[in-house]
Design a protein around this motif. Structure first.
Motif, mmCIF file in Angstrom:
data_model
loop_
_atom_site.group_PDB
_atom_site.id
_atom_site.type_symbol
_atom_site.label_atom_id
_atom_site.label_comp_id
_atom_site.label_asym_id
_atom_site.label_seq_id
_atom_site.Cartn_x
_atom_site.Cartn_y
_atom_site.Cartn_z
ATOM 1 N N PHE A 141 -11.725 -35.842 11.634
ATOM 2 C CA PHE A 141 -12.469 -36.653 10.895
ATOM 3 C C PHE A 141 -12.468 -36.604 9.484
ATOM 4 O O PHE A 141 -12.633 -37.408 8.735
ATOM 5 C CB PHE A 141 -14.063 -36.182 11.273
ATOM 6 C CG PHE A 141 -14.421 -36.697 12.814
ATOM 7 C CD1 PHE A 141 -14.354 -38.107 13.173
ATOM 8 C CD2 PHE A 141 -14.398 -35.791 13.950
ATOM 9 C CE1 PHE A 141 -14.892 -38.557 14.299
ATOM 10 C CE2 PHE A 141 -14.598 -36.226 15.239
ATOM 11 C CZ PHE A 141 -14.860 -37.333 15.384
ATOM 12 N N THR A 142 -11.770 -35.418 8.872
ATOM 13 C CA THR A 142 -11.664 -35.854 7.445
ATOM 14 C C THR A 142 -10.843 -36.721 7.146
ATOM 15 O O THR A 142 -10.921 -37.505 6.063
ATOM 16 C CB THR A 142 -11.053 -34.427 7.093
ATOM 17 O OG1 THR A 142 -11.945 -33.335 7.241
ATOM 18 C CG2 THR A 142 -10.742 -34.311 5.510
ATOM 19 N N ALA A 143 -9.655 -36.858 7.764
ATOM 20 C CA ALA A 143 -8.621 -37.933 7.605
ATOM 21 C C ALA A 143 -9.431 -39.238 7.691
ATOM 22 O O ALA A 143 -9.283 -40.180 6.800
ATOM 23 C CB ALA A 143 -7.466 -38.015 8.594
ATOM 24 N N LEU A 144 -10.385 -39.619 8.883
ATOM 25 C CA LEU A 144 -10.947 -40.814 8.774
ATOM 26 C C LEU A 144 -11.768 -41.149 7.891
ATOM 27 O O LEU A 144 -11.953 -42.058 6.992
ATOM 28 C CB LEU A 144 -11.598 -40.700 10.311
ATOM 29 C CG LEU A 144 -10.983 -41.066 11.468
ATOM 30 C CD1 LEU A 144 -12.035 -40.804 12.570
ATOM 31 C CD2 LEU A 144 -10.282 -42.145 11.651
ATOM 32 N N ALA A 145 -12.543 -39.933 7.118
ATOM 33 C CA ALA A 145 -13.252 -40.047 5.930
ATOM 34 C C ALA A 145 -12.886 -40.414 4.786
ATOM 35 O O ALA A 145 -13.040 -41.118 3.942
ATOM 36 C CB ALA A 145 -14.368 -38.844 6.076
ATOM 37 N N LEU A 146 -11.588 -39.705 4.584
ATOM 38 C CA LEU A 146 -10.859 -39.954 3.386
ATOM 39 C C LEU A 146 -10.327 -41.451 3.276
ATOM 40 O O LEU A 146 -10.024 -41.914 2.127
ATOM 41 C CB LEU A 146 -9.814 -38.834 3.254
ATOM 42 C CG LEU A 146 -10.507 -37.396 2.835
ATOM 43 C CD1 LEU A 146 -9.409 -36.472 2.939
ATOM 44 C CD2 LEU A 146 -11.395 -37.444 1.638
#
Length: 162
Positions: A141-146
């Motif tokens: 989810f970090t990748a999606l958010a960034l």
């Protein structure tokens, strides 16, 4: 929609976002098996958002913890958990583990044998696997958010609906 797995563009950032993130629901199910308190998983998620410097994740997970009844003292202390008196030993190990995974170590190894042993002392095999899955899930989810740059405080359903 193309066959690349991406759907609508986020109307706020203009960036494409995954229409149905593969594994997202499976990851949530795996980390909700009851072997680790939801609070611990949420603390790990909040700390991960802080480490990667993503306001969306930080605001989202702080809000989730607030809704679950967490105190402002605990929320404020997550960033400096090492010397804060508000966390259990098991929570401290979980926070240390997510920090080790997400923080580059110039010496190479991120998760030392000592940290793994401490985690194993607080969590049985199932719980430790769940904790590792939760760290992996937050990285997803970090990748999606960034990349997607969602707005802090606005639910994905509201900002990605057109």
């Amino acid at each position: 929609m193309s066959g690349d797995g991406f759907g609508k563009k986020d109307p706020y950032s203009g960036r494409s976002r995954p229409s149905d993130p593969v594994g997202a629901s499976a990851g949530s199910k795996a980390t909700s098996n009851g072997s680790i308190p939801k609070t611990t998983i949420s603390l790990v998620q909040l700390r991960a958002g802080q480490i990667v410097g993503n306001a969306y994740l930080t605001v989202q997970h702080a809000g989730n913890l607030r809704k679950a009844g967490e105190t402002e003292e605990r929320l404020a202390a997550v960033a400096s958990w090492q010397d804060a008196p508000y966390f259990t030993d098991a929570e401290r190990v979980a926070l240390a583990l997510v920090e080790a995974v997400l923080t580059p170590n110039p010496a190479g190894e991120r998760v030392s044998d000592e940290l793994y042993a401490a985690a194993s002392a607080h969590y049985d095999d199932r719980a430790l696997t769940t904790l590792i899955m939760a760290i992996g899930q937050v990285n997803f989810f970090t990748a999606l958010a960034l990349i997607g740059k969602p707005l802090p405080g606005v639910s994905p359903a509201k900002q990605w609906r057109k």
